[in-house]
Design a protein around this motif. Structure first.
Motif, PDB file in Angstrom:
ATOM      1  N   SER A   1     -20.333  26.483 -31.393  1.00  0.00           N
ATOM      2  CA  SER A   1     -19.236  27.465 -31.336  1.00  0.00           C
ATOM      3  C   SER A   1     -19.484  28.401 -30.166  1.00  0.00           C
ATOM      4  CB  SER A   1     -19.201  28.322 -32.597  1.00  0.00           C
ATOM      5  OG  SER A   1     -18.882  27.555 -33.700  1.00  0.00           O
ATOM      6  N   ILE A   2     -18.447  28.658 -29.403  1.00  0.00           N
ATOM      7  CA  ILE A   2     -18.582  29.590 -28.276  1.00  0.00           C
ATOM      8  C   ILE A   2     -18.694  31.010 -28.818  1.00  0.00           C
ATOM      9  CG2 ILE A   2     -17.354  30.547 -26.262  1.00  0.00           C
ATOM     10  CD1 ILE A   2     -16.191  27.736 -25.862  1.00  0.00           C
ATOM     11  N   ILE A   3     -19.615  31.789 -28.276  1.00  0.00           N
ATOM     12  CA  ILE A   3     -19.770  33.153 -28.782  1.00  0.00           C
ATOM     13  C   ILE A   3     -18.522  33.960 -28.396  1.00  0.00           C
ATOM     14  CG2 ILE A   3     -22.289  32.954 -28.604  1.00  0.00           C
ATOM     15  CD1 ILE A   3     -22.192  35.082 -26.403  1.00  0.00           C
ATOM     16  N   MET A   4     -18.169  34.909 -29.253  1.00  0.00           N
ATOM     17  CA  MET A   4     -16.924  35.655 -29.055  1.00  0.00           C
ATOM     18  C   MET A   4     -16.875  36.347 -27.694  1.00  0.00           C
ATOM     19  SD  MET A   4     -16.717  37.290 -32.842  1.00  0.00           S
ATOM     20  CE  MET A   4     -15.235  38.255 -32.731  1.00  0.00           C
ATOM     21  N   ALA A   5     -18.034  36.843 -27.257  1.00  0.00           N
ATOM     22  CA  ALA A   5     -18.073  37.583 -25.989  1.00  0.00           C
ATOM     23  C   ALA A   5     -17.797  36.680 -24.784  1.00  0.00           C
ATOM     24  CB  ALA A   5     -19.428  38.262 -25.831  1.00  0.00           C
ATOM     25  N   ASP A   6     -17.932  35.374 -24.948  1.00  0.00           N
ATOM     26  CA  ASP A   6     -17.725  34.445 -23.825  1.00  0.00           C
ATOM     27  C   ASP A   6     -16.409  33.676 -23.909  1.00  0.00           C
ATOM     28  OD1 ASP A   6     -20.082  35.213 -22.747  1.00  0.00           O
ATOM     29  OD2 ASP A   6     -21.044  33.251 -22.788  1.00  0.00           O
ATOM     30  N   PHE A   7     -15.634  33.893 -24.958  1.00  0.00           N
ATOM     31  CA  PHE A   7     -14.409  33.100 -25.103  1.00  0.00           C
ATOM     32  C   PHE A   7     -13.444  33.330 -23.929  1.00  0.00           C
ATOM     33  CE2 PHE A   7     -10.186  32.030 -26.500  1.00  0.00           C
ATOM     34  CZ  PHE A   7     -10.388  30.763 -27.012  1.00  0.00           C
ATOM     35  N   CYS A   8     -13.403  34.586 -23.446  1.00  0.00           N
ATOM     36  CA  CYS A   8     -12.496  34.888 -22.323  1.00  0.00           C
ATOM     37  C   CYS A   8     -12.848  34.032 -21.103  1.00  0.00           C
ATOM     38  CB  CYS A   8     -12.549  36.373 -21.978  1.00  0.00           C
ATOM     39  SG  CYS A   8     -14.173  36.970 -21.544  1.00  0.00           S
ATOM     40  N   LYS A   9     -14.142  33.741 -20.927  1.00  0.00           N
ATOM     41  CA  LYS A   9     -14.567  32.974 -19.743  1.00  0.00           C
ATOM     42  C   LYS A   9     -14.027  31.552 -19.794  1.00  0.00           C
ATOM     43  CE  LYS A   9     -19.178  33.849 -20.010  1.00  0.00           C
ATOM     44  NZ  LYS A   9     -20.565  33.882 -19.567  1.00  0.00           N
ATOM     45  N   ILE A  10     -14.143  30.929 -20.976  1.00  0.00           N
ATOM     46  CA  ILE A  10     -13.692  29.530 -21.077  1.00  0.00           C
ATOM     47  C   ILE A  10     -12.172  29.456 -20.954  1.00  0.00           C
ATOM     48  CG2 ILE A  10     -13.531  29.328 -23.624  1.00  0.00           C
ATOM     49  CD1 ILE A  10     -15.071  26.642 -21.468  1.00  0.00           C
ATOM     50  N   SER A  11     -11.479  30.482 -21.465  1.00  0.00           N
ATOM     51  CA  SER A  11     -10.008  30.424 -21.426  1.00  0.00           C
ATOM     52  C   SER A  11      -9.478  30.454 -19.992  1.00  0.00           C
ATOM     53  CB  SER A  11      -9.411  31.583 -22.231  1.00  0.00           C
ATOM     54  OG  SER A  11      -9.623  32.798 -21.548  1.00  0.00           O
ATOM     55  N   GLN A  12     -10.274  31.005 -19.079  1.00  0.00           N
ATOM     56  CA  GLN A  12      -9.799  31.134 -17.693  1.00  0.00           C
ATOM     57  C   GLN A  12     -10.225  29.982 -16.784  1.00  0.00           C
ATOM     58  OE1 GLN A  12      -7.550  33.049 -16.947  1.00  0.00           O
ATOM     59  NE2 GLN A  12      -7.760  35.137 -17.746  1.00  0.00           N
ATOM     60  N   LEU A  13     -11.048  29.061 -17.292  1.00  0.00           N
ATOM     61  CA  LEU A  13     -11.472  27.941 -16.429  1.00  0.00           C
ATOM     62  C   LEU A  13     -10.306  26.976 -16.225  1.00  0.00           C
ATOM     63  CD1 LEU A  13     -15.082  27.061 -17.675  1.00  0.00           C
ATOM     64  CD2 LEU A  13     -14.388  28.432 -15.705  1.00  0.00           C
ATOM     65  N   ILE A  14     -10.003  26.708 -14.966  1.00  0.00           N
ATOM     66  CA  ILE A  14      -8.844  25.874 -14.670  1.00  0.00           C
ATOM     67  C   ILE A  14      -9.203  24.383 -14.742  1.00  0.00           C
ATOM     68  CG2 ILE A  14      -7.684  27.629 -13.249  1.00  0.00           C
ATOM     69  CD1 ILE A  14      -8.721  26.129 -10.770  1.00  0.00           C
ATOM     70  N   GLU A  15      -8.172  23.563 -14.827  1.00  0.00           N
ATOM     71  CA  GLU A  15      -8.349  22.106 -14.849  1.00  0.00           C
ATOM     72  C   GLU A  15      -9.261  21.670 -13.693  1.00  0.00           C
ATOM     73  OE1 GLU A  15      -4.665  19.999 -14.300  1.00  0.00           O
ATOM     74  OE2 GLU A  15      -5.717  18.142 -13.839  1.00  0.00           O
ATOM     75  N   GLY A  16     -10.224  20.839 -14.015  1.00  0.00           N
ATOM     76  CA  GLY A  16     -11.118  20.322 -12.973  1.00  0.00           C
ATOM     77  C   GLY A  16     -12.376  21.154 -12.777  1.00  0.00           C
ATOM     78  N   SER A  17     -12.448  22.329 -13.438  1.00  0.00           N
ATOM     79  CA  SER A  17     -13.657  23.167 -13.290  1.00  0.00           C
ATOM     80  C   SER A  17     -14.844  22.508 -13.986  1.00  0.00           C
ATOM     81  CB  SER A  17     -13.462  24.532 -13.963  1.00  0.00           C
ATOM     82  OG  SER A  17     -12.371  25.202 -13.458  1.00  0.00           O
ATOM     83  N   PHE A  18     -16.007  22.687 -13.414  1.00  0.00           N
ATOM     84  CA  PHE A  18     -17.246  22.236 -14.055  1.00  0.00           C
ATOM     85  C   PHE A  18     -17.988  23.457 -14.602  1.00  0.00           C
ATOM     86  CE2 PHE A  18     -16.291  18.640 -11.380  1.00  0.00           C
ATOM     87  CZ  PHE A  18     -16.703  17.558 -12.147  1.00  0.00           C
ATOM     88  N   PHE A  19     -18.622  23.291 -15.729  1.00  0.00           N
ATOM     89  CA  PHE A  19     -19.376  24.419 -16.301  1.00  0.00           C
ATOM     90  C   PHE A  19     -20.468  23.883 -17.229  1.00  0.00           C
ATOM     91  CE2 PHE A  19     -18.055  24.405 -20.729  1.00  0.00           C
ATOM     92  CZ  PHE A  19     -16.949  23.570 -20.675  1.00  0.00           C
ATOM     93  N   ASN A  20     -21.355  24.802 -17.658  1.00  0.00           N
ATOM     94  CA  ASN A  20     -22.449  24.443 -18.572  1.00  0.00           C
ATOM     95  C   ASN A  20     -22.383  25.245 -19.855  1.00  0.00           C
ATOM     96  OD1 ASN A  20     -23.882  23.811 -15.742  1.00  0.00           O
ATOM     97  ND2 ASN A  20     -24.833  22.668 -17.432  1.00  0.00           N
TER      98      ASN A  20
END
Lengths: 221, 319
Positions: free
Chosen positions: B270-289
């Motif tokens: 589960s994504i921690i609540m404090a980081d949810f905003c970060k994932i919501s803004q990642l655009i199509e094609g973005s890479f992340f860890n």
């Protein structure tokens, strides 16, 4: 009544009442769920009962209060049998609506007519409401035959469709993507949009009554 | 003192919707929580305008609306990385995020595309008339429920607003870049033991790619399939925003603002609540860890974020 519980995030606990999908376990779930809902605790944002679990979503600033509540639930070990509402739901099993009737005939080695008689002879218990507003999960069909979800879920299951997977049934309150095997359609109202409530509740009982297409059209949406 | 104003959407935008606070106490009816996808940005906007932090605002997805002021005036601020301009009788003003503006009758706000992000928020002073719902406090577009009957904003929609007659203009000084890195912190999911140790290692060590299937219901991930060992044995249970479900094809789905209330796939994390905003803004094609953290850290991070929100007013500069 519950077996264990686990904090699953900074805002949720999951209380586990047993491994299997059965009515006795679910009655324990519903009994505790109704207790929590009735108390309307300000620090609880959501309580979600399912077959054998309760998810409590809370305000992280009030974790200690939730733990206190869970400890209290440990002491409530009597199933509170509240009033059960029986719903009789008309279903049109015409081929036009029973999109997967051939798969059902094959799986059960029955004609679809024989399967309808079998399916509609059951009293279905409402385990939970969820996935989308007003969608009831119903069981248990007296069979060990496995009917898995569709390999390729439909993008648009029509509103009111009755679906089955294994010994469970659901009714789609709205048009939606979905992977259940569709065997008929109803025009029964499942959700009140004005009051934001599901008209079928966990613990209720549902009977299906076969209606012909002519009668169904008369009462159609 | 308030005055009655009216705004007209000349263009509705791609998916513009009313979002306020998350809906509470109705998930057992099948009603999801909804609310802003990036509630960090919407809160910043509301706090800057001295609104309650979860006041109703317009969520803009990817490509924004064009709004004309038909009557009175409109005091607003746009929070997010997005191009916009204000067209007045005296010329065109290029808009600046996180700064308040006042526009008057016949002025036009043209909001274009988001820059390297998915969502921005048009926050305003005042209350929209006839859409407020004390229980369903946001639009649920996927269920046609809630504010504005769950409808997105369409071309030619008109709304009346009771707005403040006086306002001291301001902007907020905040470096948002430091909040939006591509390291998404997660805690172990309730069914992590449904996955092989090697797959769990891959989940944390290999990069994921955001697929084109991303919306207010979920974000499908690619590039790192991790198949559950026994998904068919899993019984459906309640889920929350940020849960990461893995269907049998192994490509995880992050559940977002309008997630189904019950899910039938195992949840690896589960994504921690404090980081949810970060994932919501990642655009199509973005890479992340994904980075594994403890529940204790998740709790500390949300406490820290809540505290930061309280202190945010110190960053407001009056113009």
């Amino acid at each position: 009544m519950f077996i264990t519980y686990k904090q699953t995030s900074e805002q949720s606990y999951l209380i586990d009442y047993g491994n299997d999908i059965n009515i006795i376990t679910n009655k324990k779930v519903i009994s505790h769920f109704k207790y929590i809902i009735k108390k309307n605790f300000y620090f609880i944002n959501n309580v979600v009962p399912s077959f054998n679990k309760i998810l409590i979503q809370f305000d992280p600033e009030n974790k200690s209060r939730v733990l206190k509540l869970i400890n209290k639930l440990k002491l409530i070990d009597k199933i509170n049998e509240s009033k059960i509402t029986k719903h009789i739901i008309n279903i049109c099993y015409d081929e036009e609506y029973a999109l997967d009737y051939k798969k059902i005939e094959k799986a059960f080695s029955l004609t679809f007519e024989e399967f309808i008689n079998f399916h509609s002879s059951h009293n279905f218990y409402v385990f939970m409401i969820g996935f989308m507003p007003g969608l009831p999960f119903l069981g248990l069909l007296n069979t060990k035959i496995k009917i898995p979800r569709l390999e390729n879920p439909r993008l648009n299951v029509p509103k009111g469709s009755l679906g089955i997977v294994d010994n469970l049934s659901v009714i789609y309150p709205n048009k939606s993507p979905g992977g259940w095997n569709i065997i008929g359609k109803t025009n029964y109202k499942l959700f009140n949009n004005k009051k934001n409530i599901s008209l079928i509740k966990p613990g209720d009982v549902v009977n299906f009554k076969k209606v012909n297409k002519k009668l169904f059209y008369k009462n159609d949406y | 003192m308030t005055i009655e104003s009216k705004i007209r959407f000349i263009r509705g935008g791609l998916i513009t919707s009313f979002q306020g606070s998350q809906i509470k106490k109705l998930q057992h009816q099948g009603i999801t929580t909804s609310g802003p996808m990036d509630n960090f940005l919407s809160k910043i906007g509301n706090i800057t305008l001295n609104n309650d932090e979860d006041s109703i605002c317009f969520e803009i997805c990817k490509f924004g609306p064009v709004i004309q002021i038909v009557k009175g005036k409109f005091i607003f601020l746009i929070s997010g990385n997005i191009n916009f301009n204000i067209q007045t009788k005296n010329g065109i003003i290029e808009g600046e995020s996180n700064q308040s503006y006042e526009v008057n009758k016949d002025d036009i706000i043209e909001i274009n595309d988001t820059i390297n992000s998915n969502y921005a928020y048009l926050v305003f002073k005042g209350k929209i008339k006839n859409i407020n719902d004390k229980i369903l406090t946001s639009s649920i577009i996927s269920s046609s429920l809630g504010l504005n009957n769950g409808n997105k904003i369409y071309d030619e929609d008109l709304f009346s607003i009771n707005t403040a007659s006086n306002f001291k203009h301001r902007k907020i000084i905040i470096n948002l870049n430091k909040y939006y890195n591509k390291n998404i912190r997660v805690i172990n999911g309730p069914q992590m033991n449904y996955f092989k140790i090697k797959d769990i290692q891959n989940f944390f060590q290999k990069r994921f790619k955001v697929s084109k299937n991303l919306n207010r219901v979920g974000i499908r991930l690619l590039n790192n399939a991790i198949k559950p060992m026994f998904s068919s044995k899993f019984t459906s249970e309640g889920i929350i925003r940020g849960s990461i479900q893995v269907p049998s094809d192994g490509n995880p789905i992050i559940l977002t603002a309008e997630h189904p209330t019950i899910g039938g796939y195992p949840k690896i994390a589960s994504i921690i609540m404090a980081d949810f905003c970060k994932i919501s803004q990642l655009i199509e094609g973005s890479f992340f860890n994904f980075e594994q953290v403890s529940i204790k850290i998740a709790e500390n991070e949300i406490h820290k974020l809540n505290k930061k929100m309280i202190n945010l007013k110190k960053n407001i500069v009056y113009l």
